[in-house]
Design an enzyme around this catalytic site. Structure first.
Site, mmCIF file in Angstrom:
data_model
loop_
_atom_site.group_PDB
_atom_site.id
_atom_site.type_symbol
_atom_site.label_atom_id
_atom_site.label_comp_id
_atom_site.label_asym_id
_atom_site.label_seq_id
_atom_site.Cartn_x
_atom_site.Cartn_y
_atom_site.Cartn_z
ATOM 1 N N CYS A 172 0.997 -0.999 -0.041
ATOM 2 C CA CYS A 172 0.043 0.261 0.197
ATOM 3 C C CYS A 172 1.183 1.283 0.270
ATOM 4 O O CYS A 172 1.709 1.430 1.040
ATOM 5 C CB CYS A 172 -0.794 0.162 0.854
ATOM 6 N N CYS B 280 0.141 3.671 2.831
ATOM 7 C CA CYS B 280 0.486 3.112 4.215
ATOM 8 C C CYS B 280 2.167 3.695 4.395
ATOM 9 O O CYS B 280 2.090 4.128 5.022
ATOM 10 C CB CYS B 280 1.020 1.925 3.902
#
Length: 105
Positions: free
Chosen positions: A31, A34
């Site tokens: 991600c 993230c």
């Protein structure tokens, strides 16, 4: 303060049970958002030593992701005495900082 990487539900539950205030970053290694938010979460952990900071990879701990209703990453949950009292979904730095301010007051 260091962020603890949590690999399973038992470890997570033990930490939550033994710490009144816990901030959790539900994330995934793939991600991009993230990765963008990781330094923000790390800074907050350094600024708030009275709170336990956890990182949960949703692919490694899918049972926790399911239990906490994680559908987007990153998702940050704030637990007070084991109960979720706030959450921030997405790479929203200001929302995360504001939520932390509310959580610590």
């Amino acid at each position: 303060m260091a962020i603890i990487s949590v690999g399973d539900k038992n470890q997570f539950n033990d930490i939550v049970k033994n710490n009144p205030k816990v901030a959790v970053d539900f994330n995934a290694s793939w991600c991009g958002s993230c990765k963008t938010m990781k330094p923000v979460f790390e800074k907050l952990s350094n600024d708030h030593s009275d709170i336990k900071f956890l990182s949960v990879d949703v692919d490694e701990a899918s049972d926790l992701a399911q239990e906490y209703g994680i559908t987007s990453m990153p998702t940050f949950k704030f637990l007070d005495k084991g109960k979720v009292v706030n959450e921030v979904v997405g790479a929203k730095k200001r929302d995360l900082e504001n939520s932390m301010s509310s959580f610590t007051s």
